[in-house]
Design a protein around this motif. Sequence first.
Motif, short mmCIF file in Angstrom:
data_model
loop_
_atom_site.label_atom_id
_atom_site.label_comp_id
_atom_site.label_asym_id
_atom_site.label_seq_id
_atom_site.Cartn_x
_atom_site.Cartn_y
_atom_site.Cartn_z
N TYR A 15 -5.96 65.29 -77.60
CA TYR A 15 -6.26 66.63 -77.08
C TYR A 15 -5.00 67.32 -76.60
CZ TYR A 15 -7.49 70.15 -73.62
OH TYR A 15 -7.54 71.30 -72.89
N ARG A 16 -4.20 66.61 -75.77
CA ARG A 16 -3.00 67.24 -75.24
C ARG A 16 -1.97 67.53 -76.33
NH1 ARG A 16 -1.73 64.46 -69.31
NH2 ARG A 16 -3.67 65.15 -68.31
N ALA A 18 -2.61 68.14 -79.47
CA ALA A 18 -3.10 69.29 -80.24
C ALA A 18 -2.90 70.59 -79.46
CB ALA A 18 -4.57 69.09 -80.59
N ARG A 19 -3.10 70.54 -78.15
CA ARG A 19 -2.93 71.74 -77.34
C ARG A 19 -1.48 72.19 -77.30
NH1 ARG A 19 -5.60 72.84 -71.36
NH2 ARG A 19 -4.95 75.03 -71.22
N SER A 22 -0.69 73.91 -80.49
CA SER A 22 -1.28 75.24 -80.53
C SER A 22 -0.53 76.22 -79.63
CB SER A 22 -2.75 75.15 -80.11
OG SER A 22 -3.33 76.43 -80.02
N LEU A 23 -0.21 75.79 -78.41
CA LEU A 23 0.43 76.69 -77.45
C LEU A 23 1.84 77.07 -77.87
CD1 LEU A 23 -0.71 75.15 -74.04
CD2 LEU A 23 -1.40 77.36 -74.98
#
Length: 305
Positions: A15-16, A18-19, A22-23
């Motif tokens: 999750y982190r 992927a975030r 994205s960011l």
Amino acid sequence: MKVSIHNKCSDFNSYRAARVKSLFNCESGADFTLSAELPLDDNDWKLGVIVGPSGSGKTSIGRTIWPEVGIYDDAHGWAEDKPIIDCIAEEGDFNAVTGTLSAVGLGSVPTWLRPFHALSNGEKFRAGLARLIAEGRDRVIVDEFTSVVDRQIAKVGAAAFSKAWKRGGGQAILLSCHYDILDWLEPDWVFDTQTKALQRGSLWRRPKIELEIFKTNGSYWTMFEPHHYLKLPRMIAASYYVGFVDGEAVAHIAVSPRLEISGMRACRMVVMPEWQGAGVGTRFLDKVCELQFDESINKFAPRVK
């Protein structure tokens, strides 16, 4: 010789992770590639430097250049129950070992009598350089060169190592993230992992050291005394001289008469540890002797009416 490296690790999709992708619009952190054109096939060099910021590929290049040699570990192989004087070129000549220690700026005799683990970071750095030179290797790669010492010791230590290493016939490649040592090293070539540029030739020159010498009283001796290898009282009827670099006291010597030879004796000479190996001591002693000679000539010269 072209050296290419390609480092790869897993492309994580937590999750982190992927975030972050994205960011920050970052597709992956799994790949790192770098190519360098290095003059390794030439035989007309002794000292090369690969310099650049952390994470720019210096160590990876170092591992690729001479895989049979590997990267030199200056902290490995020191006995915990022996002084460093016993751990450097154990089968070699005693005078050669002490000369090498002095050549790299580790001229403090009490330090020679301590085990490696009892030394300061600066002393460990110089002891490692002394052992490396005494071993007489044909090829060596040193990583994190001067990274663990303050910048004054780094620059003077770099100059001392360069002079000592170039007297031999081996080739050394130093990996460092510090650009301030290049002029002091005077390398034969430098590859910058940040700009990907290779520079060769006499492009680097050691900065001049302006040494100011003052005749003083004995008050400065307390500053230098802890670094003298003997515990002695002050000299009788002595004149004291102190050398300064940019306002910092770096060298000390005392001179007193020797009546039995109608001459002068120089003693209590100390160069501060962070300045040892830069050639300051020899120049300082020469100049003080010159001053004594000039004073003697002026003192006994016939008067002109």
